[in-house]
Write a protein that holds these residues in place. Structure first.
Motif, mmCIF file in Angstrom:
data_model
loop_
_atom_site.group_PDB
_atom_site.id
_atom_site.type_symbol
_atom_site.label_atom_id
_atom_site.label_comp_id
_atom_site.label_asym_id
_atom_site.label_seq_id
_atom_site.Cartn_x
_atom_site.Cartn_y
_atom_site.Cartn_z
ATOM 1 N N PHE A 88 0.842 -1.190 0.000
ATOM 2 C CA PHE A 88 0.000 0.000 0.000
ATOM 3 C C PHE A 88 0.878 1.240 0.000
ATOM 4 N N VAL A 89 0.272 2.382 -0.216
ATOM 5 C CA VAL A 89 0.996 3.646 -0.168
ATOM 6 C C VAL A 89 0.288 4.585 0.797
ATOM 7 N N ILE A 90 1.054 5.559 1.293
ATOM 8 C CA ILE A 90 0.503 6.670 2.054
ATOM 9 C C ILE A 90 0.678 7.919 1.197
ATOM 10 N N VAL A 91 -0.416 8.588 0.920
ATOM 11 C CA VAL A 91 -0.396 9.815 0.128
ATOM 12 C C VAL A 91 -0.667 10.978 1.069
ATOM 13 N N LYS A 92 0.214 11.973 1.059
ATOM 14 C CA LYS A 92 0.090 13.090 1.989
ATOM 15 C C LYS A 92 0.684 14.353 1.392
ATOM 16 N N ALA A 93 0.367 15.480 2.021
ATOM 17 C CA ALA A 93 0.912 16.754 1.573
ATOM 18 C C ALA A 93 2.432 16.714 1.658
ATOM 19 N N ASP A 94 3.104 17.262 0.631
ATOM 20 C CA ASP A 94 4.564 17.272 0.629
ATOM 21 C C ASP A 94 5.105 18.239 1.668
ATOM 22 N N ALA A 95 4.290 19.188 2.089
ATOM 23 C CA ALA A 95 4.661 20.122 3.144
ATOM 24 C C ALA A 95 3.609 20.055 4.232
ATOM 25 N N GLY A 96 4.052 20.033 5.481
ATOM 26 C CA GLY A 96 3.074 20.064 6.554
ATOM 27 C C GLY A 96 3.228 18.925 7.524
ATOM 28 N N ILE A 152 4.044 10.786 -2.204
ATOM 29 C CA ILE A 152 3.529 9.415 -2.293
ATOM 30 C C ILE A 152 4.594 8.485 -1.737
ATOM 31 N N GLN A 153 4.316 7.884 -0.601
ATOM 32 C CA GLN A 153 5.318 7.101 0.125
ATOM 33 C C GLN A 153 4.884 5.652 0.258
ATOM 34 N N GLU A 154 5.830 4.741 0.028
ATOM 35 C CA GLU A 154 5.561 3.334 0.282
ATOM 36 C C GLU A 154 5.026 3.163 1.695
ATOM 37 N N GLY A 155 3.906 2.489 1.828
ATOM 38 C CA GLY A 155 3.369 2.228 3.155
ATOM 39 C C GLY A 155 4.176 1.159 3.865
ATOM 40 N N VAL A 156 4.540 1.437 5.093
ATOM 41 C CA VAL A 156 5.251 0.460 5.925
ATOM 42 C C VAL A 156 4.301 0.019 7.037
#
Length: 436
Positions: free
Chosen positions: A281-289, A329-333
């Motif tokens: 899965f991935v975690i999608v989040k704001a690049d700033a904040g 967009i970060q690989e979910g761990v």
């Protein structure tokens, strides 16, 4: 009151071979690792403080966020206060000898008593280090005293600008310490001060980007992986970035779909290589904040083709209502650590300078192993580490608490090295702007 955890949460998975192998390598190569870190700090000084959120999947141990405005000092184990004070004194003696007076500037959300407990604890540690400390507010017009649940009294005073110096009621500070991440930008009162400011104004989230940090972390993880002979993927989450996203207008979806699927494909390949059966899965989040805002778990890029209005609204804003246009967009761990009550847990490691202080577990009773545990309005209970993360014990098993904490400390310091390289970039950029 933070609960002190005597035994670390256990790993609720049988996929621990990779983690045990990492821990064995770290214990065996401890002298080499510490020498490598020492060389890093000699080249680039570390920030005053930082905290790192880690995730332990049993088959992977990696950072997922690095905060340069740490806001949980009240959650640390009070038994190790002498270590915290010593770390502050060591940093100041090395970089600011003779420092006597510090002005601490917190966040503006003065109704959050949990956060104010952090400010009170940080002030206390600074005072125990031999400093005279005042706490100055960016928004108050008059002094305000808070009687906190812990019994601490916290006094906030309005800030005043006199020429190029920042003060509160005549208190002539020699250094400004920010515990405010400047998500809303840099207030004019903080610009072009004569006093040094820590962390630097460029570290605020209006300027900083997660993608830049993890680009540095990728290089750092590769360097250490070569030193201890492991696959860097085991300690480094895959990531991508998208710009020009407008969730409310559904603009930029193609970039999101393509990059989510790209991260998932790389993760599937590594899962297959190691025989991991979990679903990537991935975690999608704001690049700033920060503050866990604007975050979504996804298992396919197609999920972003059909977001409902509630989901789009949640993703479109970050802290202080700022619009999100750059997306990380970060690989979910997975976090397979859990308490005896089956609550999901993740470790958070704190540092002053290059010194690891220890940390605590963020324990969540209402979220899953594939979800962000640091979310606004979420209920979590901090559980302080029962030991420090400073040295391993070669006579103990790799998964003994002392050795697992040491592993946490190593990975957290890798993220700290990445942060120091970010800061070096900011200094170079500032020097170029001054030169022009």
């Amino acid at each position: 009151m933070t609960e002190v955890l005597q035994d670390i949460p256990f790993l609720a998975t049988d996929r621990v071979e990779a983690l045990l192998d990492i821990e064995r390598h770290l214990i065996t190569a401890q002298s080499t690792i510490e020498r490598w870190f020492r060389g890093q700090w000699q080249r680039t000084p570390p920030p005053f403080y930082a905290s790192v959120d880690l995730r332990n999947a049993g088959f992977k141990l990696a950072p997922v966020d690095t905060n340069l405005f740490s806001a949980g000092f009240n959650n640390l184990n009070p038994e190790f206060s002498p270590l915290y004070v010593s770390a502050i004194q060591h940093y100041l003696n090395q970089y600011y000898p003779g420092l006597e007076r510090v002005l601490l500037i917190p966040e503006n959300h003065t109704r959050n008593l949990f956060y104010l407990e952090n400010v009170a604890r940080l002030r206390e540690l600074l005072e125990l280090s031999g400093l005279e400390v005042r706490v100055g507010s960016l928004i108050l017009d008059d002094r305000m005293a808070y009687n906190l649940p812990s019994g601490n009294l916290l006094l906030l005073e309005p800030l005043q600008r006199i020429g190029g110096r920042l003060t509160t009621a005549g208190f002539d500070a020699q250094l400004i310490l920010l515990n405010n991440d400047l998500s809303g930008g840099v207030p004019e009162i903080l610009e072009h001060l004569e006093q040094p400011v820590l962390p630097p104004l460029a570290a605020g989230w209006r300027n900083r980007r997660k993608s830049q940090h993890f680009a540095h972390y990728r290089a750092v993880a590769q360097e250490l992986a070569e030193v201890i002979d492991i696959d860097p993927w085991l300690i480094d989450p895959v990531f991508r970035r998208c710009q020009g996203i407008d969730f409310m207008r559904s603009e930029g979806r193609e970039c999101l779909v393509a990059n989510v699927d790209a991260v998932l494909e790389i993760t599937r390949e590594r899962y297959a290589h190691y025989g991991i059966r979990q679903r990537p899965f991935v975690i999608v989040k704001a690049d700033a904040g920060t503050y866990g805002m604007g975050i979504m778990t996804a298992y396919s890029g197609e999920e972003f083709l059909d977001l409902n209005r509630r989901e789009r609204t949640r993703m479109a804003k970050s802290k202080e209502g700022l619009p999100v246009s750059d997306v990380f967009i970060q690989e979910g761990v997975y976090t397979f650590e859990q308490t005896a009550q089956e609550a999901v847990a993740e470790p958070v490691v704190y540092m002053i300078g290059q010194q690891v202080l220890g940390g605590f577990y963020r324990v969540h009773t209402e979220r899953g192993r594939d979800e962000n545990l640091n979310a606004p309005g979420a209920h979590f209970e901090p559980m302080a580490f029962g030991q420090t993360c400073v040295v391993p014990c070669r006579k103990s098993p790799p998964d003994a608490p002392v050795n697992r904490y040491y592993a946490y400390g190593v990975i957290a310091r890798l993220a700290l090295v990445a942060a120091t390289r970010e800061m070096a970039d900011w200094r170079l950029q500032n020097a170029l702007e001054v030169a022009q």
